[in-house]
Design an enzyme around this catalytic site. Sequence first.
Site, short mmCIF file in Angstrom:
data_model
loop_
_atom_site.label_atom_id
_atom_site.label_comp_id
_atom_site.label_asym_id
_atom_site.label_seq_id
_atom_site.Cartn_x
_atom_site.Cartn_y
_atom_site.Cartn_z
N TYR A 142 0.81 -1.21 0.00
CA TYR A 142 0.00 0.00 0.00
C TYR A 142 0.85 1.27 0.00
O TYR A 142 0.32 2.36 0.13
CB TYR A 142 -0.96 0.00 1.19
CG TYR A 142 -2.11 -0.97 1.03
CD1 TYR A 142 -1.88 -2.28 0.64
CD2 TYR A 142 -3.41 -0.58 1.27
CE1 TYR A 142 -2.92 -3.17 0.49
CE2 TYR A 142 -4.46 -1.47 1.13
CZ TYR A 142 -4.20 -2.77 0.74
OH TYR A 142 -5.23 -3.66 0.60
N LYS A 189 3.85 -14.40 5.03
CA LYS A 189 4.23 -15.39 4.01
C LYS A 189 5.75 -15.41 3.92
O LYS A 189 6.35 -15.14 2.88
CB LYS A 189 3.59 -14.98 2.68
CG LYS A 189 3.74 -15.99 1.56
CD LYS A 189 2.70 -17.06 1.57
CE LYS A 189 2.91 -18.05 0.45
NZ LYS A 189 2.07 -19.25 0.57
N ASP A 222 -1.54 -18.28 4.19
CA ASP A 222 -2.55 -19.05 3.46
C ASP A 222 -3.24 -20.07 4.37
O ASP A 222 -4.47 -20.10 4.46
CB ASP A 222 -1.99 -19.70 2.18
CG ASP A 222 -0.58 -20.23 2.35
OD1 ASP A 222 -0.06 -20.22 3.48
OD2 ASP A 222 0.01 -20.67 1.35
N ASP A 246 -5.98 -6.43 5.36
CA ASP A 246 -7.16 -5.91 4.66
C ASP A 246 -8.08 -7.09 4.30
O ASP A 246 -9.29 -7.05 4.52
CB ASP A 246 -6.68 -5.19 3.38
CG ASP A 246 -7.74 -4.31 2.78
OD1 ASP A 246 -8.85 -4.25 3.33
OD2 ASP A 246 -7.48 -3.68 1.74
N ASP A 250 -11.83 -8.62 6.50
CA ASP A 250 -13.15 -8.76 5.89
C ASP A 250 -13.66 -10.19 6.05
O ASP A 250 -14.85 -10.41 6.31
CB ASP A 250 -13.11 -8.37 4.40
CG ASP A 250 -13.41 -6.89 4.20
OD1 ASP A 250 -13.12 -6.11 5.13
OD2 ASP A 250 -13.91 -6.51 3.12
#
Length: 496
Positions: A142, A189, A222, A246, A250
């Site tokens: 970002y 990751k 993951d 982010d 959600d």
Amino acid sequence: MTTQAIETTEPIRGVGQAVPITIAHGDGIGPEIMAACLRVLDAAGARLAPETIEIGAQVYRQGVTAGIEPSAWDSLRRTKVFFKAPITTPRGGGYKSLNVTVRKSLGLFANVRPCAALSPFVETHYPNMDVVIVRENEEDLYAGIEHRQTDEVYQCLKLVSRPGTERIIRFAFEYARANDRRKVSCFVKDNIMKLTDGLFREVFAEVAADYPDIEHDHWIIDIGTARLAANPEQFDVIVTSNLYGDIISDVAAEISGSVGLGASANIGEHCAMFEAIHGSAPDIAGRGIANPSGLLLAGVQMLVHVGQAEIATRVHNAWLKTIEDGIHTADIHRADSSSARAGTDAFADAVIARLGQSPTKLTAVDYGSGTEPMAIPPATRRPAQDKQLVGIDVFVHQRDDSADALAARLQAASTDVPASLLMITNRGVKVWPNGMPETFETDHWRCRFEIDESHRDSSTVVALLGSLAANGIDFVKTEHLYEFDGEPAFSLGQGQ
Ligand code: NAD
């Protein structure tokens, strides 16, 4: 449900007097849910003095690409507290995301999203879920640094700093301690991104050692996300970087009941912003049916932040009682568990009517009487390390030559320079020497040169690039290869 108190080192405390805050009514359902929330906060006795600023579609339409008027920053800097309704971000290039701009400009480095089930009143497969996602808010992909480099290849830079990483991880542990949370989990990751995500994991382990009273564990993003979706009850506080946070916040909000219920606090050392996690829902705008709960719970977090914890408790418990009484907006309404389908205003009226009451089945909250600010230790800056240039990656745009032919051209072009071609990769995979015929090759080649030991300074870099340019090599980007205190500070090529 656990009490969610968020404080910073510099809260604004209203001692019996109204606290100035900045509000924005936003777009789509924004004005409807903001009006409903302000009514509830007012009825609960919140001592707030709102200043209104314009943001969003109207401002974008006037040609302000950031979506916020320059004068609005004065209000935000003065009040240091922003209560924001969702806005509509125009599609297409040329517009900057207002949310990202506000978060980064005001240094709101921590994004805190509590996701707790309200079972059996709001349908969820996970009745005991109570997870808080702490997301780094300023760095990572970002940073917004993107380039097109060749006909076929675009890049986005993932920037991760040690102080930024340490600050968000310390914040997560401090948050856990302040809110009686038992565990902090790190999601990254690092098996693939060994430097950037590897740094996050390394700093997580260092910081965790300072909090022996709090459990900690680490998940590859993951499988961590899969487990979060399948068994969220095993998680408590999750700390992660910007993009992963982010996405998983959600996921977490949705499986806890509804994205429409999610609230988010964006916390910095100087300012804070409180908002719902959902967007402006243009599909239902103007119909008076939107759920104001996400924004209202953000308002609860704001009240705690400005030192009005008793009012926060009052509002939150009245809201829980309303949910428990089955008064639900359309997004969470179920024939078997709801008693009434309420519009936005009717829902707000129902919360107001229950001010002073507490839930009897759901767990009531208690934010105390204005908790001590949560300490956020400043990130430590380490002493500079010994940095040694050892080579350079030169990224070349070309589509006609094979890897072998490109290597021959590069070697011929660099015979007079004290540097030798070590390998060529294409999208990170080694294609020279000894590439595999199956590897797909695009028009973007990373050509790694090692600089001879006695010439390891930038003059060799300049000489190499000059020589490549003179020989018609179209280089589009370079990355220096360094060792820090003798440790290589760059990744190997895949297959190297
Ligand atoms: P959205 O969150 O606005 O809507 C997704 C779905 O959820 C829609 O079906 C909507 O009706 C429903 N929904 C959302 N909030 C609800 C509520 N409070 N009550 C009932 N139902 C609700 O996501 P989107 O449609 O992808 O985005 C719409 C716009 O919002 C876009 O312009 C996007 O850029 C913007 N957006 C803004 C923010 C923000 O300002 N913080 C966040 C996300 C998206």
